[in-house]
Motif scaffolding. Structure first.
Motif, PDB file in Angstrom:
ATOM      1  N   ASP A 351      40.474 -16.060 -12.397  1.00 35.92           N
ATOM      2  CA  ASP A 351      40.059 -15.875 -11.003  1.00 35.92           C
ATOM      3  C   ASP A 351      38.769 -15.081 -10.898  1.00 35.92           C
ATOM      4  O   ASP A 351      37.906 -15.374 -10.056  1.00 35.92           O
ATOM      5  N   LYS A 354      35.879 -17.272 -11.805  1.00 32.85           N
ATOM      6  CA  LYS A 354      35.624 -18.209 -10.721  1.00 32.85           C
ATOM      7  C   LYS A 354      34.896 -17.530  -9.564  1.00 32.85           C
ATOM      8  O   LYS A 354      33.954 -18.080  -8.970  1.00 32.85           O
ATOM      9  N   GLU A 355      35.308 -16.284  -9.273  1.00 36.38           N
ATOM     10  CA  GLU A 355      34.655 -15.526  -8.196  1.00 36.38           C
ATOM     11  C   GLU A 355      33.216 -15.200  -8.555  1.00 36.38           C
ATOM     12  O   GLU A 355      32.317 -15.297  -7.705  1.00 36.38           O
ATOM     13  N   ASP A 356      32.987 -14.815  -9.828  1.00 39.79           N
ATOM     14  CA  ASP A 356      31.616 -14.515 -10.274  1.00 39.79           C
ATOM     15  C   ASP A 356      30.731 -15.750 -10.171  1.00 39.79           C
ATOM     16  O   ASP A 356      29.557 -15.660  -9.796  1.00 39.79           O
ATOM     17  N   ALA A 357      31.275 -16.912 -10.496  1.00 39.71           N
ATOM     18  CA  ALA A 357      30.507 -18.156 -10.419  1.00 39.71           C
ATOM     19  C   ALA A 357      30.154 -18.482  -8.969  1.00 39.71           C
ATOM     20  O   ALA A 357      29.045 -18.954  -8.685  1.00 39.71           O
ATOM     21  N   GLU A 358      31.073 -18.212  -8.044  1.00 38.74           N
ATOM     22  CA  GLU A 358      30.788 -18.474  -6.639  1.00 38.74           C
ATOM     23  C   GLU A 358      29.741 -17.537  -6.094  1.00 38.74           C
ATOM     24  O   GLU A 358      28.881 -17.931  -5.266  1.00 38.74           O
ATOM     25  N   LEU A 359      29.743 -16.275  -6.512  1.00 39.80           N
ATOM     26  CA  LEU A 359      28.774 -15.303  -6.043  1.00 39.80           C
ATOM     27  C   LEU A 359      27.365 -15.642  -6.511  1.00 39.80           C
ATOM     28  O   LEU A 359      26.376 -15.389  -5.820  1.00 39.80           O
ATOM     29  N   LYS A 360      27.287 -16.240  -7.742  1.00 38.33           N
ATOM     30  CA  LYS A 360      25.958 -16.580  -8.272  1.00 38.33           C
ATOM     31  C   LYS A 360      25.297 -17.666  -7.433  1.00 38.33           C
ATOM     32  O   LYS A 360      24.076 -17.792  -7.403  1.00 38.33           O
ATOM     33  N   GLU A 361      26.113 -18.479  -6.764  1.00 40.00           N
ATOM     34  CA  GLU A 361      25.536 -19.543  -5.936  1.00 40.00           C
ATOM     35  C   GLU A 361      24.778 -19.009  -4.712  1.00 40.00           C
ATOM     36  O   GLU A 361      23.905 -19.682  -4.170  1.00 40.00           O
ATOM     37  N   TYR A 362      25.127 -17.775  -4.314  1.00 38.05           N
ATOM     38  CA  TYR A 362      24.486 -17.192  -3.126  1.00 38.05           C
ATOM     39  C   TYR A 362      23.331 -16.254  -3.484  1.00 38.05           C
ATOM     40  O   TYR A 362      22.735 -15.633  -2.625  1.00 38.05           O
TER      41      TYR A 362
END
Length: 363
Positions: A351, A354-362
């Motif tokens: 998890d 996955k959260e770190d990957a989502e933050l990199k998108e922003y």
């Protein structure tokens, strides 16, 4: 600059397709299709232990002493025999060399043959003639005698490459591979067989059969008399007791049986899949303790049980000069709690990634 000659590439022999992935499956045993594969897995992995069994016997001081005594006797008597025949030293050296090769070679061949024929074969027959004769009936029971056990097979691309069983018997299991001993006087006579009466040369066949009966009566009868004498001296009775293969379980206990992985597939963690399946099943059946018996040839299996799955050593029993059985135990509740903790940690890490990957998108 030196020119380098490169060969032509045959594009018809190359492929850009990805390497096919192994399809691993774990399912309950199905008698109609799996029986022969399970029995093959069992005896092939056991017969692969013959070299290890021979090595253990070679480490015995008694075996080596007998071997050296025979070799010493032959090598010391050769000079006398050669000198009496008038041969030269060159012949003596050649004879001694041949004796050395013969003693070593023949000794190893005999040891391999004996170990394979009278040791490993006996262990294999214990399985084939007992629980592996009909694994579904033995481990799962019948409609009138339903058991908590089960038997599974591991498949690799639809091929059976592993197996394991969970045994839960409330009564001792008798070894059916051991035939009860019959005294010479109670054995059926060859002369009374219908084949003898129907033989073309009845008289000759009857004489040979009676001769066979006489020889067998004398030889086996002599063994019976010696056995009777030994029992009389010891003050014991010659009782033909049945051999117990597996002891009875308590209601909250069970045993791991017949763990086997195909030789070509070993060393890839497939035993972990099988052992975890058994532990999960035991927990679902309210079994608190799992036991696993390993013999002196299965030291690698013992390491897997202890180091990877948390089994603890319980006891070791001598079954002969070379044979032994070690018992290990698993606390199922403790194992389950650790397994759930491990899975929770893996889920938390997953998890977080996955959260770190989502933050990199922003960013």
């Amino acid at each position: 600059m030196t020119s380098v000659k490169v060969g032509n590439i045959d594009t018809s022999k190359t492929s850009t397709d990805p390497t096919p992935k192994a399809n691993i499956g774990l399912r309950p045993y199905f008698a109609e299709t799996d029986k022969k594969y399970v029995q093959y897995l069992f005896y092939s992995t056991y017969f692969n232990q013959v070299p290890k069994a021979v090595l253990l016997r070679l480490q015995s001081p008694y075996v080596m002493s007998i071997w050296l005594i025979i070799y010493g006797y032959l090598i010391t008597t050769m000079p006398t025999i050669v000198s009496n025949m008038g041969w030269g030293k060159e012949i003596l050296y050649a004879v001694q060399f041949l004796v050395t090769l013969t003693v070593v070679g023949v000794g190893l061949i005999l040891l391999l043959w004996y170990t394979d024929k009278f040791d490993i074969t006996q262990r294999v027959m214990e399985g084939i003639e007992n629980d592996l004769k009909e694994p579904d009936l033995y481990y799962r029971g019948t409609p009138d005698d339903i058991r908590k056990g089960n038997f599974w097979v591991l498949t690799l691309n639809e091929e059976v490459v592993g197996c394991i069983g969970l045994d839960q018997n409330i009564r001792p299991v008798i070894d059916h591979s051991v035939q009860p001993y019959v005294r010479a006087s109670k054995r059926p006579k060859a002369a009374d067989m219908p084949e003898i009466r129907q033989a073309k040369w009845k008289t000759i066949a009857l004489i040979m059969a009676k001769l066979d009966d006489l020889i067998r009566l004398v030889l086996v009868g002599s063994i019976d008399l010696v056995n009777d004498l030994i029992c009389k001296v010891k003050g014991t009775k010659d009782e033909n007791k049945e051999k117990v293969l597996f002891e009875a379980h308590k209601p909250n206990e069970a045993s791991v049986r017949r763990l086997a992985v195909k030789l070509e597939c070993q060393g890839h963690g497939l035993s972990t899949v099988l052992l975890k399946r058994v532990a999960f099943w035991a927990h679902a059946q309210q079994i608190e303790y799992l036991y696993a018996d390993v013999d002196e040839l299965q030291s690698h299996t013992a390491e897997i049980l202890v180091k990877r799955h948390g089994y603890t050593f319980v006891s070791k029993k001598k079954l002969g000069y070379f044979k032994s059985k070690s018992t290990y135990r698993l606390d199922v509740k403790l194992w389950m709690s650790k397994e759930l903790e491990r899975r929770a940690e893996e889920k938390a890490v997953e998890d977080q990634l996955k959260e770190d990957a989502e933050l990199k998108e922003y960013e």
